[in-house]
Design an enzyme around this catalytic site. Sequence first.
Site, mmCIF file in Angstrom:
data_model
loop_
_atom_site.group_PDB
_atom_site.id
_atom_site.type_symbol
_atom_site.label_atom_id
_atom_site.label_comp_id
_atom_site.label_asym_id
_atom_site.label_seq_id
_atom_site.Cartn_x
_atom_site.Cartn_y
_atom_site.Cartn_z
ATOM 1 N N HIS A 121 1.864 -2.906 -3.523
ATOM 2 C CA HIS A 121 1.923 -3.921 -2.469
ATOM 3 C C HIS A 121 1.542 -3.338 -1.118
ATOM 4 C CE1 HIS A 121 5.728 -1.813 -1.959
ATOM 5 N NE2 HIS A 121 5.843 -2.352 -0.773
ATOM 6 N N HIS A 270 0.909 0.719 -1.566
ATOM 7 C CA HIS A 270 1.770 1.774 -2.095
ATOM 8 C C HIS A 270 2.659 1.228 -3.201
ATOM 9 C CE1 HIS A 270 4.061 -0.122 1.135
ATOM 10 N NE2 HIS A 270 5.172 0.295 0.553
#
Length: 294
Positions: A121, A270
């Site tokens: 996300h 990440h």
Amino acid sequence: MQGSLSGRQGPRIRHVADESAPYETIAIDKMTPIIGAEVSGIDLSKPLSNRQQDEVHRALAENSVIFFRDQHITPDQHVAFGRLFGDLHVHPAAPHEAGRPELMVIHADKDSPRANGEGWHTDVSCDVEPPMGSILYIKKCPPKGGDTLFASMYAAYDALSDRMKTYLDGMTAFHDGESVYRGLYKNYGVAEKEQYPRATHPVVRTHPVTAKKALYVNRGFTRYLIGVPRDESDGILNYLYQHMENPLFQCRFRWQENSIAFWDNRCVQHRAMWDYWPHTRSGNRVTVAGDKPY
Ligand code: SIN
């Protein structure tokens, strides 16, 4: 040999030689040619000189995510470091330290029903003005595991075919916080809000500092592409998610206690690994406010 075996199947990554001017106040150790660098020679518990601030800004712009080890900072120093980069963002749903809404709690232990950021996300991309960057300070680590993976959305965009780039040019996507956040933190004593953020953003955004293009859709918040049938949107988004998760675009940070990661949400996704249950991993995140993507 058959054509399908001899031909190159995946994206081509160009190694860009580091020809930039040397840093004067910090040292940079790149983790990969594409993304990530460890920064040393700086103590974030001390006020930073203008030159140090400029060089940290530059290190972030050049590496998309930067890491600092062996830092011993108080919550106030963490917040002050974040403020060097802009106003602070307050998370629309997640728990924070008592009386400190700008200090988000990142914590998982043996009793946790979930851990933060387990899927790929971009932080809070459902905001109309999503955060520019996030500064995570981990103070307690499990004996093994709990790494965070980071992926360059510049590299993911660059590696798309010209035809796909043309297709995505000018396209927008709907990002939704409601379906993510409603009920997510009910076990943490956080009151539900009447509404959670939602926003429409370009699928490819231009970074306001580097002027480079980055893919800006993510599994966490993006629900559909606007202006195409839903089955086409699902197909294209699934392709983009698989493409951007190619390890070629990634670095992986192994935390130690008192490490800091500072990632640029405008060009990085990440994913945190929750592979350490029943151990504890704990810290705080300060998030820097950002602009409307274009
Ligand atoms: C997050 O901010 O998404 C969590 C990242 C992490 O815990 O490594």
